[in-house]
Design a protein around this motif. Sequence first.
Motif, short mmCIF file in Angstrom:
data_model
loop_
_atom_site.label_atom_id
_atom_site.label_comp_id
_atom_site.label_asym_id
_atom_site.label_seq_id
_atom_site.Cartn_x
_atom_site.Cartn_y
_atom_site.Cartn_z
N PRO A 9 41.75 35.39 27.68
CA PRO A 9 42.21 34.01 27.91
C PRO A 9 43.41 33.95 28.85
CG PRO A 9 41.80 34.40 25.57
CD PRO A 9 41.75 35.74 26.25
N GLN A 10 44.26 34.95 28.74
CA GLN A 10 45.44 34.99 29.61
C GLN A 10 45.04 35.28 31.06
OE1 GLN A 10 47.69 37.96 27.52
NE2 GLN A 10 47.49 36.80 25.62
N LEU A 11 44.05 36.17 31.24
CA LEU A 11 43.57 36.44 32.60
C LEU A 11 42.93 35.20 33.21
CD1 LEU A 11 41.97 40.00 32.28
CD2 LEU A 11 44.11 39.38 33.41
N HIS A 12 42.21 34.45 32.35
CA HIS A 12 41.60 33.21 32.85
C HIS A 12 42.67 32.22 33.31
CE1 HIS A 12 38.90 29.48 32.04
NE2 HIS A 12 38.82 29.87 33.30
N ALA A 13 43.69 32.05 32.45
CA ALA A 13 44.79 31.15 32.82
C ALA A 13 45.48 31.63 34.08
CB ALA A 13 45.78 31.06 31.66
N PHE A 14 45.67 32.94 34.20
CA PHE A 14 46.33 33.52 35.38
C PHE A 14 45.54 33.25 36.65
CE2 PHE A 14 46.19 37.33 38.13
CZ PHE A 14 47.44 37.19 38.73
N THR A 15 44.22 33.47 36.62
CA THR A 15 43.44 33.30 37.84
C THR A 15 43.38 31.83 38.26
OG1 THR A 15 41.38 33.20 36.55
CG2 THR A 15 42.01 35.35 37.43
N GLU A 68 48.64 41.98 43.16
CA GLU A 68 47.92 43.21 42.82
C GLU A 68 46.95 42.99 41.66
OE1 GLU A 68 46.78 47.14 43.14
OE2 GLU A 68 48.08 46.00 44.49
N LEU A 69 47.34 42.16 40.70
CA LEU A 69 46.51 41.95 39.51
C LEU A 69 45.31 41.04 39.79
CD1 LEU A 69 45.97 42.21 36.45
CD2 LEU A 69 47.59 40.30 36.10
N LEU A 70 45.46 40.09 40.71
CA LEU A 70 44.45 39.04 40.87
C LEU A 70 43.04 39.58 41.13
CD1 LEU A 70 43.77 36.07 40.97
CD2 LEU A 70 44.41 36.06 43.40
N PRO A 71 42.79 40.50 42.06
CA PRO A 71 41.40 40.96 42.27
C PRO A 71 40.78 41.58 41.02
CG PRO A 71 42.82 41.65 44.09
CD PRO A 71 43.72 41.14 43.00
N SER A 72 41.57 42.37 40.28
CA SER A 72 41.03 42.98 39.05
C SER A 72 40.74 41.93 38.00
CB SER A 72 42.04 44.00 38.50
OG SER A 72 42.22 45.07 39.40
N ALA A 73 41.60 40.93 37.89
CA ALA A 73 41.37 39.86 36.92
C ALA A 73 40.10 39.09 37.27
CB ALA A 73 42.57 38.93 36.89
N GLN A 74 39.91 38.80 38.54
CA GLN A 74 38.70 38.08 38.97
C GLN A 74 37.44 38.89 38.69
OE1 GLN A 74 40.02 37.46 43.01
NE2 GLN A 74 40.48 35.28 42.63
N ARG A 75 37.51 40.21 38.96
CA ARG A 75 36.35 41.06 38.67
C ARG A 75 36.05 41.11 37.18
NH1 ARG A 75 38.68 44.34 42.75
NH2 ARG A 75 39.64 45.69 41.18
N ALA A 76 37.11 41.21 36.37
CA ALA A 76 36.91 41.28 34.92
C ALA A 76 36.25 40.00 34.41
CB ALA A 76 38.24 41.52 34.21
#
Length: 304
Positions: A9-15, A68-76
């Motif tokens: 949920p946090q990655l979703h909010a972040f992206t 740096e985190l954004l591409p990995s979060a989007q892939r996840a």
Amino acid sequence: MDRPELALPQLHAFTVLAEELHFGRAAARLGIAQPPLSQQIARLETKVGHPLFVRGPGRVVLSPAGRELLPSAQRALAGLADGLAAARAVGSGRAGRLRIGFSASLALTVLPGLLRTFRERFPAVELDIREMTTAPQLAALQLAVLHEDAVDIGLLREPPPAGEAGSLGFRTVLTEPFVAVLPSDHPLAARRTVGVGALAEEPFVLLPRAAGPGLYDRITEVCGSVGFAPRIVQHAVEWQTVCALVGAGLGVSLAPASIRRIRLRGVAFRAVEPSTVRTRVAVAWRRDDPNPLVGQLLEVVGTE
């Protein structure tokens, strides 16, 4: 250490915030108020150990750690979405893998049409087709579903009697008559039809009983009904081999009528009397199988 899935949920909010770069718009897109969004971002920043956004009056930009985190979060998140879609497709019977055992002679009758229709309706399903005689099919259907040698569906001849079915279900697909398989120069080959009793003194070539007890017993029962037990001089596991041995002069045979489609020099096929003598082809499955594809195939069988 936090479990990775708790950060989704946090990655979703972040992206979403990384795409909008505005807390108000991101919160509206997520369907939440701004304070819960800020809390999600703060929890993720705590996990990372560094700020993910640089906040300023009326503006938000990604920090170096955030970029740096954004591409990995989007892939996840994309991988999770793909996985959920795949799981829904399998759960609804629109995708997945179906293991089908079949007796070789059925490739000459029901199998091609059945597979064609099923593939047209369910193109995303992976079909694992395994050629097996009846007895191994029944054994494979009795294995645990996850066993690598198990099958989900069997297409076989002469299923066991209802009292011996156990946990398996059977449905008749078709019945077909028998034919006499003869050397083409055999005197009986000159006839249009051959009485089963005319084969009483002939040596027989048959499939071994272990390969298909029901069909073997049905053939011997047909012979017994006119007063003789077949004198079997040779066994062969495949009908094509049976026909080849008949063509070589080793004996005669009784076979399902579809075997006539095997074209071998020196072999003649003749209808038998009585013409009411037939063999049964059935589809078999585990009654408690959780795979929805089993039900999908049974529906196709019912419409063929």
